[in-house]
Design an enzyme around this catalytic site. Structure first.
Site, PDB file in Angstrom:
ATOM      1  N   LYS A  80      42.718  57.774 -18.171  1.00  0.00           N
ATOM      2  CA  LYS A  80      41.621  57.403 -17.271  1.00  0.00           C
ATOM      3  C   LYS A  80      40.829  58.666 -16.966  1.00  0.00           C
ATOM      4  O   LYS A  80      41.364  59.772 -17.065  1.00  0.00           O
ATOM      5  CB  LYS A  80      42.209  56.832 -15.971  1.00  0.00           C
ATOM      6  CG  LYS A  80      41.291  55.954 -15.197  1.00  0.00           C
ATOM      7  CD  LYS A  80      41.325  54.506 -15.676  1.00  0.00           C
ATOM      8  CE  LYS A  80      40.278  53.675 -14.952  1.00  0.00           C
ATOM      9  NZ  LYS A  80      40.317  52.270 -15.364  1.00  0.00           N
ATOM     10  N   GLY A 179      36.120  37.406  -3.995  1.00  0.00           N
ATOM     11  CA  GLY A 179      35.197  38.146  -4.871  1.00  0.00           C
ATOM     12  C   GLY A 179      34.788  37.316  -6.067  1.00  0.00           C
ATOM     13  O   GLY A 179      35.595  37.030  -6.952  1.00  0.00           O
ATOM     14  N   VAL A 180      33.512  36.887  -6.062  1.00  0.00           N
ATOM     15  CA  VAL A 180      33.023  36.087  -7.190  1.00  0.00           C
ATOM     16  C   VAL A 180      31.940  36.872  -7.941  1.00  0.00           C
ATOM     17  O   VAL A 180      30.828  36.419  -8.125  1.00  0.00           O
ATOM     18  CB  VAL A 180      32.539  34.677  -6.753  1.00  0.00           C
ATOM     19  CG1 VAL A 180      33.717  33.811  -6.377  1.00  0.00           C
ATOM     20  CG2 VAL A 180      31.551  34.768  -5.597  1.00  0.00           C
ATOM     21  N   VAL A 183      34.072  38.811 -12.933  1.00  0.00           N
ATOM     22  CA  VAL A 183      35.290  38.096 -13.327  1.00  0.00           C
ATOM     23  C   VAL A 183      35.500  36.852 -12.456  1.00  0.00           C
ATOM     24  O   VAL A 183      35.782  35.762 -12.963  1.00  0.00           O
ATOM     25  CB  VAL A 183      36.533  39.021 -13.220  1.00  0.00           C
ATOM     26  CG1 VAL A 183      37.782  38.262 -13.646  1.00  0.00           C
ATOM     27  CG2 VAL A 183      36.360  40.265 -14.068  1.00  0.00           C
TER      28      VAL A 183
HETATM   29  P1  NAD Z   1      32.268  42.948  -9.636  1.00  0.00           P
HETATM   30  O1  NAD Z   1      31.819  44.164  -8.918  1.00  0.00           O
HETATM   31  O2  NAD Z   1      31.340  42.255 -10.579  1.00  0.00           O
HETATM   32  O3  NAD Z   1      32.773  41.846  -8.586  1.00  0.00           O
HETATM   33  C1  NAD Z   1      33.470  42.148  -7.419  1.00  0.00           C
HETATM   34  C2  NAD Z   1      32.920  41.203  -6.334  1.00  0.00           C
HETATM   35  O4  NAD Z   1      33.728  41.375  -5.169  1.00  0.00           O
HETATM   36  C3  NAD Z   1      31.476  41.478  -5.946  1.00  0.00           C
HETATM   37  O5  NAD Z   1      30.746  40.274  -6.007  1.00  0.00           O
HETATM   38  C4  NAD Z   1      31.588  42.025  -4.518  1.00  0.00           C
HETATM   39  O6  NAD Z   1      30.470  41.649  -3.721  1.00  0.00           O
HETATM   40  C5  NAD Z   1      32.864  41.364  -4.042  1.00  0.00           C
HETATM   41  N1  NAD Z   1      33.526  42.027  -2.923  1.00  0.00           N
HETATM   42  C6  NAD Z   1      33.637  43.357  -2.672  1.00  0.00           C
HETATM   43  N2  NAD Z   1      34.324  43.567  -1.535  1.00  0.00           N
HETATM   44  C7  NAD Z   1      34.677  42.349  -1.068  1.00  0.00           C
HETATM   45  C8  NAD Z   1      35.397  41.903   0.069  1.00  0.00           C
HETATM   46  N3  NAD Z   1      35.905  42.745   0.966  1.00  0.00           N
HETATM   47  N4  NAD Z   1      35.568  40.574   0.234  1.00  0.00           N
HETATM   48  C9  NAD Z   1      35.046  39.698  -0.655  1.00  0.00           C
HETATM   49  N5  NAD Z   1      34.360  40.060  -1.742  1.00  0.00           N
HETATM   50  C10 NAD Z   1      34.169  41.364  -1.945  1.00  0.00           C
HETATM   51  O7  NAD Z   1      33.620  43.379 -10.388  1.00  0.00           O
HETATM   52  P2  NAD Z   1      34.361  42.594 -11.566  1.00  0.00           P
HETATM   53  O8  NAD Z   1      33.981  43.190 -12.870  1.00  0.00           O
HETATM   54  O9  NAD Z   1      34.242  41.122 -11.354  1.00  0.00           O
HETATM   55  O10 NAD Z   1      35.869  43.033 -11.293  1.00  0.00           O
HETATM   56  C11 NAD Z   1      36.617  42.505 -10.210  1.00  0.00           C
HETATM   57  C12 NAD Z   1      37.944  43.233 -10.090  1.00  0.00           C
HETATM   58  O11 NAD Z   1      38.684  43.076 -11.295  1.00  0.00           O
HETATM   59  C13 NAD Z   1      37.802  44.749  -9.880  1.00  0.00           C
HETATM   60  O12 NAD Z   1      38.852  45.175  -9.047  1.00  0.00           O
HETATM   61  C14 NAD Z   1      37.991  45.314 -11.285  1.00  0.00           C
HETATM   62  O13 NAD Z   1      38.526  46.635 -11.249  1.00  0.00           O
HETATM   63  C15 NAD Z   1      39.009  44.353 -11.857  1.00  0.00           C
HETATM   64  N6  NAD Z   1      38.954  44.243 -13.325  1.00  0.00           N
HETATM   65  C16 NAD Z   1      37.789  43.872 -13.930  1.00  0.00           C
HETATM   66  C17 NAD Z   1      37.749  43.753 -15.321  1.00  0.00           C
HETATM   67  C18 NAD Z   1      36.490  43.312 -16.026  1.00  0.00           C
HETATM   68  O14 NAD Z   1      36.574  42.930 -17.211  1.00  0.00           O
HETATM   69  N7  NAD Z   1      35.339  43.306 -15.388  1.00  0.00           N
HETATM   70  C19 NAD Z   1      38.910  44.018 -16.075  1.00  0.00           C
HETATM   71  C20 NAD Z   1      40.093  44.371 -15.419  1.00  0.00           C
HETATM   72  C21 NAD Z   1      40.094  44.482 -14.034  1.00  0.00           C
END
Ligand code: NAD
Length: 345
Positions: A80, A179-180, A183
């Site tokens: 990382k 969190g929508v 993902v």
């Molecule tokens: P993203 O930033 O698109 O979505 C996260 C959402 O969570 C946002 O809509 C944000 O407004 C919301 N959020 C933030 N704080 C919040 C709270 N306190 N309460 C409610 N909602 C809240 O991120 P993502 O790409 O969808 O990833 C989501 C999680 O999954 C992250 O932790 C990321 O590290 C993990 N992840 C993502 C991937 C990927 O392919 N994108 C892969 C592995 C892990």
């Protein structure tokens, strides 16, 4: 700053501190393990309060990547990178190109990709200095890993529901998603399609409102999500959400989501186990993204083959949860043990 006796050190193979005076780059690359292949892991850009915080984060995340890739059967190790900077204010092309040179200096032992604070545009800048970058779309249907991550979480969630409730279908199952974003929204649609009833929350009220309307879901305020009367809680926002206090408040009997490092501290896994809450280990459930990112490194990209690989998360989760039941241990502990077994080759 402590390194070798740092609580998260865990036998990292290499830790590189990089700086570039002209661009103001301060970065750390942590390579945890390369026994299964080059260390792949995203680049996080974040305004850490201190160098110690940055080191702790990069060490935890890189070890997590080793375990994630091992359990996803990928020919990759774990690594990382972090840049200590505010991505909205401090990030410049010169800084990213300096980061590219730092990655290049490791000769392919570390492969970088997107993570929070870095996007595809940044990867293109890094690519000007090194070819050891993944996560760039190539004009075909590769590129955004989030639908793959969501599908992997969906598979993991079905496995967890089967183990905890003894049922195969999701019809009428109540699922709360925190969190929508990328993902969470994909996952919500897949669960809706499978007949689940959804309770959704997000701090971004606009995107939440649209999805709630589209899926006929219920929405709650962010703080209220933990007390939602549901069967499954799916953290898809940020890490460290599962604290001892949250473990006490949750009504759900299954936790399965996409967020990385969901356990605020390792002992919460035991608390959840004692309360009869089945925790599906995060790095097993959310491996769909790295499976897709790995596939992009190769000349031939076959979306169906990537999806089939993602669906193997079901078998891995089944194996972990079966062992956890037989040995009466928490699944997080079993997943770590299984990953270490796979590394001892
Ligand atoms: P993203 O930033 O698109 O979505 C996260 C959402 O969570 C946002 O809509 C944000 O407004 C919301 N959020 C933030 N704080 C919040 C709270 N306190 N309460 C409610 N909602 C809240 O991120 P993502 O790409 O969808 O990833 C989501 C999680 O999954 C992250 O932790 C990321 O590290 C993990 N992840 C993502 C991937 C990927 O392919 N994108 C892969 C592995 C892990």
């Amino acid at each position: 700053m402590r390194v070798y006796d740092h609580p998260e050190f865990e036998h990292h193979q290499q830790i590189v501190f990089g700086s570039d005076e002209a661009s103001g780059l301060h970065a750390i690359i942590a390579i945890h393990d390369t026994r299964r292949g080059p260390a792949l892991g995203g680049l996080r850009i974040y305004p850490y309060a201190s160098e110690d915080d940055a080191l702790t984060d990069v060490l935890r995340l890189s070890r997590g990547m080793t375990y994630k890739s091992a359990l996803a059967d990928l020919p990759l190790g774990g690594g990382k990178a972090v840049i200590i900077a505010d991505p909205r204010r401090d990030k410049t092309p010169a800084m990213l190109r300096a980061m590219g040179r730092l990655v290049e200096s490791l000769g392919g032992r570390y492969i970088t990709a997107e993570d929070s604070g870095s996007g595809e545009e940044d990867m293109r800048l890094i690519r000007q200095e090194t070819r050891h970058v993944s996560g760039l779309s190539r004009g075909d249907d590769s590129g955004d890993p989030s639908p793959f991550t969501a599908h992997g979480v969906f598979c993991a969630l079905k496995s967890a529901v089967r183990h905890r409730f003894g049922r195969d279908g999701l019809e009428g199952l109540r699922v709360a998603i925190q969190g929508v974003g990328h993902v969470g929204a994909h996952l919500a649609r897949e669960l809706h399609e499978a007949g689940a009833n959804l309770v959704l929350t997000d701090v971004d009220r606009d995107s939440l409102g649209m999805l709630v309307e589209e899926l006929g879901a219920q929405s709650v305020a962010p703080e209220a999500i933990f007390e939602a009367e549901v069967d499954v809680f799916s953290p898809c926002a940020m890490g460290a959400v599962l604290t001892a206090q949250v473990a006490d408040r949750l009504r759900a009997k299954v936790i399965c989501g996409a967020a990385n490092n969901q356990l605020a501290t390792p002992d919460v896994a035991a608390l959840l186990h004692d309360r009869g809450i089945l925790y599906a280990p995060d790095y097993v459930a959310n491996a769909g993204g790295v499976i897709e990112v790995e596939a992009q490194r190769h000349d031939r990209y076959d979306r169906d083959a990537v999806m089939r690989h993602v669906e193997r998360i079901t078998a891995t989760m089944d194996e972990i949860l079966t062992r956890a039941r037989i040995e009466d241990r928490n699944p997080a502990e079993i997943a770590d043990q299984l990953a270490r077994e796979r590394l001892a080759i």
